[in-house]
Scaffold this active site. Structure first.
Site, PDB file in Angstrom:
ATOM      1  N   GLN A  69     -10.156  -4.030  -4.084  1.00 20.04           N
ATOM      2  CA  GLN A  69     -11.485  -3.509  -3.776  1.00 20.04           C
ATOM      3  C   GLN A  69     -12.447  -3.755  -4.940  1.00 20.04           C
ATOM      4  O   GLN A  69     -13.589  -4.171  -4.740  1.00 20.04           O
ATOM      5  CB  GLN A  69     -11.377  -2.001  -3.478  1.00 20.04           C
ATOM      6  CG  GLN A  69     -12.687  -1.369  -3.051  1.00 20.04           C
ATOM      7  CD  GLN A  69     -13.157  -1.872  -1.692  1.00 20.04           C
ATOM      8  OE1 GLN A  69     -12.402  -1.913  -0.739  1.00 20.04           O
ATOM      9  NE2 GLN A  69     -14.413  -2.286  -1.607  1.00 20.04           N
ATOM     10  N   ASP A  90     -17.027   7.274  -2.507  1.00 17.97           N
ATOM     11  CA  ASP A  90     -15.838   7.119  -1.672  1.00 17.97           C
ATOM     12  C   ASP A  90     -15.538   8.496  -1.072  1.00 17.97           C
ATOM     13  O   ASP A  90     -16.131   9.504  -1.483  1.00 17.97           O
ATOM     14  CB  ASP A  90     -14.653   6.606  -2.516  1.00 17.97           C
ATOM     15  CG  ASP A  90     -13.425   6.275  -1.660  1.00 17.97           C
ATOM     16  OD1 ASP A  90     -13.553   6.194  -0.420  1.00 17.97           O
ATOM     17  OD2 ASP A  90     -12.321   6.106  -2.233  1.00 17.97           O
ATOM     18  N   CYS A  98     -16.430   1.717  -0.351  1.00 17.62           N
ATOM     19  CA  CYS A  98     -15.299   0.843   0.004  1.00 17.62           C
ATOM     20  C   CYS A  98     -14.985   0.915   1.492  1.00 17.62           C
ATOM     21  O   CYS A  98     -14.389  -0.009   2.036  1.00 17.62           O
ATOM     22  CB  CYS A  98     -14.081   1.238  -0.811  1.00 17.62           C
ATOM     23  SG  CYS A  98     -13.571   2.949  -0.532  1.00 17.62           S
ATOM     24  N   ARG A 145     -14.233  -8.695   0.902  1.00 21.56           N
ATOM     25  CA  ARG A 145     -12.784  -8.498   0.758  1.00 21.56           C
ATOM     26  C   ARG A 145     -12.030  -9.744   1.217  1.00 21.56           C
ATOM     27  O   ARG A 145     -10.994 -10.094   0.665  1.00 21.56           O
ATOM     28  CB  ARG A 145     -12.328  -7.269   1.568  1.00 21.56           C
ATOM     29  CG  ARG A 145     -12.853  -5.917   1.070  1.00 21.56           C
ATOM     30  CD  ARG A 145     -12.223  -5.529  -0.262  1.00 21.56           C
ATOM     31  NE  ARG A 145     -10.788  -5.611  -0.216  1.00 21.56           N
ATOM     32  CZ  ARG A 145      -9.979  -4.624   0.160  1.00 21.56           C
ATOM     33  NH1 ARG A 145     -10.487  -3.449   0.475  1.00 21.56           N
ATOM     34  NH2 ARG A 145      -8.672  -4.797   0.185  1.00 21.56           N
ATOM     35  N   HIS A 178      -7.118   0.571  -6.800  1.00 21.56           N
ATOM     36  CA  HIS A 178      -7.366  -0.342  -5.679  1.00 21.56           C
ATOM     37  C   HIS A 178      -8.025  -1.615  -6.230  1.00 21.56           C
ATOM     38  O   HIS A 178      -9.212  -1.851  -6.036  1.00 21.56           O
ATOM     39  CB  HIS A 178      -8.274   0.347  -4.657  1.00 21.56           C
ATOM     40  CG  HIS A 178      -8.272  -0.284  -3.298  1.00 21.56           C
ATOM     41  ND1 HIS A 178      -7.519  -1.397  -2.987  1.00 21.56           N
ATOM     42  CD2 HIS A 178      -8.952   0.035  -2.152  1.00 21.56           C
ATOM     43  CE1 HIS A 178      -7.723  -1.719  -1.719  1.00 21.56           C
ATOM     44  NE2 HIS A 178      -8.587  -0.865  -1.188  1.00 21.56           N
ATOM     45  N   ARG A 229       0.875  -1.179   0.000  1.00 20.60           N
ATOM     46  CA  ARG A 229       0.000   0.000   0.000  1.00 20.60           C
ATOM     47  C   ARG A 229       0.905   1.219   0.000  1.00 20.60           C
ATOM     48  O   ARG A 229       1.653   1.434   0.964  1.00 20.60           O
ATOM     49  CB  ARG A 229      -0.925  -0.025   1.220  1.00 20.60           C
ATOM     50  CG  ARG A 229      -1.709   1.252   1.398  1.00 20.60           C
ATOM     51  CD  ARG A 229      -2.847   1.100   2.386  1.00 20.60           C
ATOM     52  NE  ARG A 229      -3.974   0.417   1.790  1.00 20.60           N
ATOM     53  CZ  ARG A 229      -5.232   0.508   2.220  1.00 20.60           C
ATOM     54  NH1 ARG A 229      -5.512   1.247   3.267  1.00 20.60           N
ATOM     55  NH2 ARG A 229      -6.194  -0.138   1.624  1.00 20.60           N
TER      56      ARG A 229
HETATM   57  N1   CP Z   1     -11.548  -0.355   1.681  1.00 20.96           N
HETATM   58  C1   CP Z   1     -10.299  -0.400   2.181  1.00 20.96           C
HETATM   59  O1   CP Z   1      -9.315  -0.660   1.476  1.00 20.96           O
HETATM   60  O2   CP Z   1     -10.205  -0.181   3.521  1.00 20.96           O
HETATM   61  P1   CP Z   1      -8.876  -0.050   4.394  1.00 20.96           P
HETATM   62  O3   CP Z   1      -8.261   1.283   4.073  1.00 20.96           O
HETATM   63  O4   CP Z   1      -9.355  -0.144   5.800  1.00 20.96           O
HETATM   64  O5   CP Z   1      -7.954  -1.176   4.029  1.00 20.96           O
HETATM   65  N1  NVA Z   2      -9.787   6.716  -1.632  1.00 18.74           N
HETATM   66  C1  NVA Z   2      -9.488   6.249  -0.301  1.00 18.74           C
HETATM   67  C2  NVA Z   2      -9.694   4.771  -0.222  1.00 18.74           C
HETATM   68  C3  NVA Z   2      -9.376   4.134   1.095  1.00 18.74           C
HETATM   69  C4  NVA Z   2      -9.621   2.655   1.082  1.00 18.74           C
HETATM   70  C5  NVA Z   2      -8.055   6.632   0.059  1.00 18.74           C
HETATM   71  O1  NVA Z   2      -7.166   6.484  -0.786  1.00 18.74           O
HETATM   72  O2  NVA Z   2      -7.827   7.090   1.165  1.00 18.74           O
END
Ligand code: CP
Ligand code: NVA
Length: 314
Positions: free
Chosen positions: A140, A233, A273, A301, A137, A110
């Site tokens: 997701q 989102d 998400c 997930r 992502h 990440r």
């Molecule tokens: N939806 C998602 O990826 O959540 P987290 O940021 O908690 O992993």
């Molecule tokens: N768009 C959000 C998604 C988190 C799962 C972010 O990047 O923070």
């Protein structure tokens, strides 16, 4: 489909899969879910395998679903906070990648910058999985498509309305997946927040093959009108905190609230998400309504993580 074709591959973008492969992963995810509920929690397909989670940002769902999926597949996982690795002190990504591949069987990363993920994948010969970057992502999107199929019985031809930040990472993967699978995706966003142009171009190519429809609109009602799925989102993604005030101002018109969802089909599903910011991109009454499927979506997930991990690391 021969599952061996997935072995050893990276998953940086949802478009790293063909539409047929994406369908296969979604069906396998549903299969893992059925097996889970018939009592098969542990299916030891990854015995002795170790997944590293190299994370630069916070996570609840992605981290816990991947770690639990590894455990339920008979493997193990290591949570490796970016800052606690020597990466945090400036060791190059390309060096880290070539060291980690000597120890572990795959990495889910990440990152803030998608290009760091690309560099990781370039140097590591083990599968690298995008656990969220500024661009995409994919994990997701797989769970989201699985959820839509589960709730609606099909994906092709459905109208999906996305409201809010049109340049959002989650939306980019959703847009690609919808285009690959023949859905109609309407993105309602403000000028200056349109999707990344390369993602959009790729989505349009996919749509020309699948019969999907892609529309970017400024009017939230046009997007939500008769929609089967209403998706949003956060307006301020991780790493964008400095732009918070401006984003809230620019995107406020795209809030998913009771007045807006009246325009959707009666049996529409609300998706997010998560994490959600109630009172910003969505109101409490919508996320807590009977149309909201966000908890099933989050659960999926786990099942879809098992599908991805068993295919890439198996
Ligand atoms: N939806 C998602 O990826 O959540 P987290 O940021 O908690 O992993
Ligand atoms: N768009 C959000 C998604 C988190 C799962 C972010 O990047 O923070």
């Amino acid at each position: 489909m021969d599952f061996r074709r997935f072995r050893g591959r990276d998953l940086l973008s949802i478009a790293d899969l063909t539409p047929e492969e994406l369908r296969f992963v979604i069906n396998l995810s549903l299969d893992f879910k059925r097996r889970f509920y018939s009592g098969e929690r542990v299916i030891p397909l990854l015995q002795g395998k170790v997944l590293g989670l190299v994370f630069q940002k916070h996570s609840t769902r992605t981290r816990v679903s991947l770690e639990t999926a590894m455990a339920q597949l008979g493997g193990r996982s290591l949570y490796l906070s970016w800052n606690e690795l020597q990466l945090g002190r400036g060791e190059p990504i390309k060096d880290t990648a070539r060291v980690l591949e000597r120890y572990i069987d795959g990495v889910a990363a990440r990152v803030y910058r998608h290009k760091d993920l690309v560099e990781f994948a370039e140097y590591a010969r083990i599968p690298i999985i995008n656990a969220l970057s500024d661009l995409e992502h994919p994990l997701q999107a797989i769970a989201d498509m699985m959820t839509i199929l589960e709730k609606k019985g099909r994906i092709e031809g459905l109208k999906i309305a996305f409201l809010g930040d049109g340049s959002d990472n989650v939306l980019h993967s959703l847009l690609l997946a919808s285009s690959m699978l023949g859905a109609r995706i309407y993105i309602a966003t403000a000028p200056g927040y349109d999707p990344n142009s390369e993602i959009l171009k790729r989505a349009e190519e996919e749509a020309s093959r699948s019969g999907a429809e892609i529309k970017i609109v400024r009017d939230p009602i046009e997007a939500v009108e008769d929609a089967d799925v209403v998706y949003t989102d956060v307006w301020v993604s991780m790493g964008q905190e400095a732009e918070r005030e401006k984003r809230l101002r620019d995107l406020s018109k795209y809030q998913v609230n009771a007045g807006l969802v009246k325009h959707a089909k009666k049996d529409y599903i609300f998706m997010h998400c998560l994490p959600a910011h109630r009172g910003e991109e969505v109101t409490e009454d919508v996320i807590e309504s009977p149309n909201s499927v966000v908890w099933d979506e989050a659960e999926n997930r786990l099942h879809s993580a098992k599908a991805v991990l068993s295919l890439l690391l198996g």
